[in-house]
Enzyme design. Structure first.
Site, PDB file in Angstrom:
ATOM      1  N   SER A   1       0.756  -1.165  -0.063  1.00  0.00           N
ATOM      2  CA  SER A   1       0.028   0.037  -0.105  1.00  0.00           C
ATOM      3  C   SER A   1       0.924   1.266  -0.033  1.00  0.00           C
ATOM      4  O   SER A   1       2.066   1.221  -0.231  1.00  0.00           O
ATOM      5  CB  SER A   1      -0.820   0.114   1.300  1.00  0.00           C
ATOM      6  OG  SER A   1       0.073   0.025   2.423  1.00  0.00           O
TER       7      SER A   1
ATOM      8  N   TYR B   1      -2.647   1.308  -3.353  1.00  0.00           N
ATOM      9  CA  TYR B   1      -4.128   2.072  -2.939  1.00  0.00           C
ATOM     10  C   TYR B   1      -3.693   2.532  -1.460  1.00  0.00           C
ATOM     11  O   TYR B   1      -2.445   2.336  -1.019  1.00  0.00           O
ATOM     12  CB  TYR B   1      -5.030   0.826  -2.267  1.00  0.00           C
ATOM     13  CG  TYR B   1      -4.473  -0.194  -1.516  1.00  0.00           C
ATOM     14  CD1 TYR B   1      -4.506  -0.117  -0.141  1.00  0.00           C
ATOM     15  CD2 TYR B   1      -3.726  -1.479  -1.962  1.00  0.00           C
ATOM     16  CE1 TYR B   1      -3.948  -0.992   0.936  1.00  0.00           C
ATOM     17  CE2 TYR B   1      -3.352  -2.392  -1.113  1.00  0.00           C
ATOM     18  CZ  TYR B   1      -3.502  -2.232   0.291  1.00  0.00           C
ATOM     19  OH  TYR B   1      -2.971  -3.232   1.028  1.00  0.00           O
TER      20      TYR B   1
END
Length: 126
Positions: free
Chosen positions: A25, A58
Site C-alpha cells: 500500500s 492503494y
C-alpha cells in the site's frame, strides 16, 4: 459516455519511508488524504519523479500531521526514501458532470508541508 478525469493529487510529495515487509500500500498522512479528496483503500497511481517509475497501489492512512508518505510491500522496491513522487487518483464521470468538475490538487514542499491547494493547473507556456 463516461470519461476519466484527475480527481485529486499530491504533487511532489517526498517519500519518508519504504517498508518492504509491510502490507502492500501507500500510507499517506490523513490530512493530505482529506485535502486531496482521497479515500482509504482507494486505488492510486504513483509517478516517481526521481527515477521515472510509475505504478499502482492503494491508500492507507498514516497519522494525521505526520507528513508521512510510506511506500509499502512491493511498492517499496520502486522508490528510495527522499524520492519525490506525484500521487494521483482518477474518477469516471459523465461528460455533463465533467463540465463542472474541479480536481483537488495539493502541492507539497521538500519537507512535505502544504505549499498550496488549488483546483486548476495553469496553461503551459510554449
Amino acid at each position: 459516455m463516461q470519461i476519466t478525469l484527475l480527481k485529486g493529487k499530491l504533487h511532489m510529495a517526498k517519500v519518508t519511508q519504504a517498508e518492504l515487509w509491510y502490507d502492500g500500500s501507500c500510507a499517506i498522512d490523513e490530512e493530505f488524504v482529506k485535502l486531496a479528496g482521497l479515500r482509504e483503500f482507494e486505488q492510486i497511481e504513483i509517478y516517481n519523479v526521481d527515477n521515472g517509475e510509475r505504478f499502482s497501489t492503494y491508500v492507507i492512512l498514516a497519522e494525521a500531521g505526520s507528513r508521512t508518505i510510506s511506500m509499502n510491500g512491493a511498492a517499496a522496491r520502486k522508490v528510495q526514501v527522499g524520492d519525490r513522487v506525484i500521487i494521483a487518483a482518477y474518477s469516471q464521470m459523465s461528460e455533463a458532470e465533467a463540465d463542472s468538475f474541479k480536481p483537488r490538487l495539493v502541492y507539497l514542499d521538500k519537507d512535505n508541508a502544504v505549499e498550496r491547494t488549488t483546483n486548476t493547473i495553469p496553461v503551459q507556456a510554449a
